[in-house]
Write a protein that holds these residues in place. Structure first.
Motif, PDB file in Angstrom:
ATOM      1  N   LEU A   1       5.269  -6.902  69.613  1.00 32.55           N
ATOM      2  CA  LEU A   1       3.924  -6.781  70.160  1.00 32.55           C
ATOM      3  C   LEU A   1       2.989  -7.799  69.531  1.00 32.55           C
ATOM      4  O   LEU A   1       2.208  -8.457  70.225  1.00 32.55           O
ATOM      5  CB  LEU A   1       3.396  -5.364  69.934  1.00 32.55           C
ATOM      6  CG  LEU A   1       1.959  -5.093  70.400  1.00 32.55           C
ATOM      7  CD1 LEU A   1       1.815  -5.314  71.905  1.00 32.55           C
ATOM      8  CD2 LEU A   1       1.551  -3.660  70.033  1.00 32.55           C
TER       9      LEU A   1
ATOM     10  N   GLU B   1       7.167   3.858  67.690  1.00 33.57           N
ATOM     11  CA  GLU B   1       6.046   3.312  66.921  1.00 33.57           C
ATOM     12  C   GLU B   1       5.196   2.369  67.767  1.00 33.57           C
ATOM     13  O   GLU B   1       3.963   2.459  67.756  1.00 33.57           O
ATOM     14  CB  GLU B   1       6.551   2.573  65.675  1.00 33.57           C
ATOM     15  CG  GLU B   1       5.406   2.042  64.810  1.00 33.57           C
ATOM     16  CD  GLU B   1       5.877   1.240  63.609  1.00 33.57           C
ATOM     17  OE1 GLU B   1       5.058   0.976  62.716  1.00 33.57           O
ATOM     18  OE2 GLU B   1       7.072   0.868  63.580  1.00 33.57           O
ATOM     19  N   VAL B   2       5.843   1.469  68.501  1.00 31.65           N
ATOM     20  CA  VAL B   2       5.063   0.528  69.290  1.00 31.65           C
ATOM     21  C   VAL B   2       4.398   1.230  70.467  1.00 31.65           C
ATOM     22  O   VAL B   2       3.297   0.854  70.901  1.00 31.65           O
ATOM     23  CB  VAL B   2       5.929  -0.668  69.755  1.00 31.65           C
ATOM     24  CG1 VAL B   2       6.775  -0.325  70.966  1.00 31.65           C
ATOM     25  CG2 VAL B   2       5.060  -1.883  70.070  1.00 31.65           C
TER      26      VAL B   2
ATOM     27  N   ASP C   1       9.630  -3.809  69.226  1.00 33.35           N
ATOM     28  CA  ASP C   1       9.008  -3.176  68.072  1.00 33.35           C
ATOM     29  C   ASP C   1       7.603  -3.738  67.875  1.00 33.35           C
ATOM     30  O   ASP C   1       7.118  -4.532  68.688  1.00 33.35           O
ATOM     31  CB  ASP C   1       9.860  -3.391  66.820  1.00 33.35           C
ATOM     32  CG  ASP C   1      10.176  -4.873  66.578  1.00 33.35           C
ATOM     33  OD1 ASP C   1       9.528  -5.737  67.208  1.00 33.35           O
ATOM     34  OD2 ASP C   1      11.072  -5.162  65.756  1.00 33.35           O
ATOM     35  N   VAL C   2       6.939  -3.319  66.799  1.00 39.56           N
ATOM     36  CA  VAL C   2       5.555  -3.758  66.574  1.00 39.56           C
ATOM     37  C   VAL C   2       5.492  -5.257  66.294  1.00 39.56           C
ATOM     38  O   VAL C   2       4.485  -5.902  66.611  1.00 39.56           O
ATOM     39  CB  VAL C   2       4.908  -2.961  65.425  1.00 39.56           C
ATOM     40  CG1 VAL C   2       4.688  -1.515  65.834  1.00 39.56           C
ATOM     41  CG2 VAL C   2       5.743  -3.033  64.142  1.00 39.56           C
TER      42      VAL C   2
ATOM     43  N   THR D   1       3.953   4.601  60.184  1.00 39.51           N
ATOM     44  CA  THR D   1       4.094   4.993  61.573  1.00 39.51           C
ATOM     45  C   THR D   1       2.895   5.801  61.981  1.00 39.51           C
ATOM     46  O   THR D   1       2.196   6.364  61.144  1.00 39.51           O
ATOM     47  CB  THR D   1       5.373   5.815  61.793  1.00 39.51           C
ATOM     48  OG1 THR D   1       5.323   6.967  60.944  1.00 39.51           O
ATOM     49  CG2 THR D   1       6.596   4.982  61.454  1.00 39.51           C
TER      50      THR D   1
ATOM     51  N   PRO E   1       0.555  -3.122  61.807  1.00 38.59           N
ATOM     52  CA  PRO E   1       0.041  -3.120  63.178  1.00 38.59           C
ATOM     53  C   PRO E   1      -1.184  -2.235  63.377  1.00 38.59           C
ATOM     54  O   PRO E   1      -2.108  -2.609  64.089  1.00 38.59           O
ATOM     55  CB  PRO E   1       1.234  -2.619  64.005  1.00 38.59           C
ATOM     56  CG  PRO E   1       2.064  -1.836  63.043  1.00 38.59           C
ATOM     57  CD  PRO E   1       1.921  -2.549  61.737  1.00 38.59           C
ATOM     58  N   GLU E   2      -1.196  -1.069  62.762  1.00 42.64           N
ATOM     59  CA  GLU E   2      -2.329  -0.164  62.953  1.00 42.64           C
ATOM     60  C   GLU E   2      -3.612  -0.766  62.410  1.00 42.64           C
ATOM     61  O   GLU E   2      -4.671  -0.679  63.032  1.00 42.64           O
ATOM     62  CB  GLU E   2      -2.034   1.181  62.284  1.00 42.64           C
ATOM     63  CG  GLU E   2      -3.062   2.261  62.616  1.00 42.64           C
ATOM     64  CD  GLU E   2      -2.664   3.604  62.040  1.00 42.64           C
ATOM     65  OE1 GLU E   2      -3.513   4.239  61.414  1.00 42.64           O
ATOM     66  OE2 GLU E   2      -1.494   4.006  62.226  1.00 42.64           O
TER      67      GLU E   2
ATOM     68  N   ILE F   1       1.220   2.632  69.048  1.00 43.42           N
ATOM     69  CA  ILE F   1       0.192   1.604  68.851  1.00 43.42           C
ATOM     70  C   ILE F   1      -0.476   1.258  70.179  1.00 43.42           C
ATOM     71  O   ILE F   1      -1.706   1.150  70.270  1.00 43.42           O
ATOM     72  CB  ILE F   1       0.804   0.338  68.212  1.00 43.42           C
ATOM     73  CG1 ILE F   1       1.270   0.631  66.771  1.00 43.42           C
ATOM     74  CG2 ILE F   1      -0.205  -0.808  68.216  1.00 43.42           C
ATOM     75  CD1 ILE F   1       0.154   0.999  65.815  1.00 43.42           C
TER      76      ILE F   1
END
Length: 279
Positions: free
Chosen positions: A134, A202-203, A130-131, A267, A161-162, A206
């Motif tokens: 990361l 989601e990841v 997942d994020v 997301t 994350p974004e 990204i």
């Protein structure tokens, strides 16, 4: 526009934050630089790469102090207008406030980093990367990013994350790709390939859009990335870059995501949207 005119506009727009935080100008010959008892920051322009960079050093400044690059922006003096310089200055003002402004005291040792998913569990399909995974792996590879990730968590009470990769992380990745060092690229893409292939949607968004989509189909960077990207990741990344190079509603949406809403996961549906509209 002439560089000195751009610097004049930027300096004028920065007067407020400089006065508020006690910064004074120390140079405007080949860069625009300011210093205070909190540290120093400077704005430099690379004409060949058409890049304007924001660099800073925290704390006491001396002749041995090394500036670290915080962010970079495309900035072609030949095509930019006064409003563009003002907009860029506003972004710098926000970053200066974020970095040097008075913040609530935080013991960063007590701020927990995002936790990574077990490699074995991800490979066996028990759970997906997942994020947070990361972010954790990114900080291990680029230790200078760890305090920035923690600050992101402090600012938003969760890891966004974004926001992190748009403002900081993507530039770090692009710098590695531009340098093209074989060992650096192998290490970087081994991590990105692994998380992308066994990661959540989601990841993948990204990595594919926010990070590697920032190459905007630059030929040299794409050629370098092609040497290291897995087949699984390469196809989507190429399709995404065909669109991120353009100036359209989708790329504007990418650069201007919806406002942050506390405690709601954000997301990024752009990867699927980009791919579907390019078919």
């Amino acid at each position: 526009m002439e560089l000195n005119e751009v610097f004049r506009i930027i300096e004028k727009r920065l007067e407020g934050v400089n006065d508020e935080l006690g910064f004074y100008k120390i140079s405007d010959f080949d860069c625009l630089a300011f210093q205070s008892d909190k540290g120093a920051y400077k704005i430099t322009y690379d004409a060949q790469a058409t890049i304007m960079a924001f660099e800073c050093v925290m704390g006491e400044v001396n002749s041995d102090s090394e500036y670290g690059t915080v962010s970079k922006s495309l900035f072609d003096i030949n095509t930019y207008e006064e409003r563009d310089a003002k907009s860029f200055a506003n972004e710098i003002s926000d970053e200066v406030k974020s970095l040097f402004g008075v913040k609530k005291k935080v013991d960063f040792d007590k701020v927990k980093m995002p936790k990574a998913v077990s490699k074995n569990k991800a490979k066996n399909g028990v759970i997906s990367y997942d994020v947070d995974s990361l972010a954790n792996r990114f900080a291990l590879m680029f230790p200078q990013m760890k305090p920035i990730i923690k600050q992101n968590i402090v600012d938003y009470d969760e890891f966004l994350p974004e926001t992190f990769f748009t403002e900081y992380g993507a530039d770090v990745v692009l710098d590695v790709i531009r340098r093209g060092d074989d060992q650096e690229c192998k290490k970087l893409f081994k991590m990105l390939n692994e998380i992308y292939e066994d990661g959540t949607n989601e990841v993948q968004d990204i990595i594919g859009v926010t990070i590697l989509g920032a190459m905007k189909n630059d030929k040299d960077m794409m050629d370098t990335a092609d040497k290291y990207m897995s087949d699984y990741m390469s196809g989507p990344v190429h399709e995404i870059n065909k669109i991120t190079r353009k100036n359209n509603s989708l790329t504007k949406k990418l650069l201007n995501p919806p406002p942050y809403k506390p405690k709601k996961k954000r997301t990024n549906p752009l990867q699927s949207s980009l791919l579907s509209q390019n078919k």
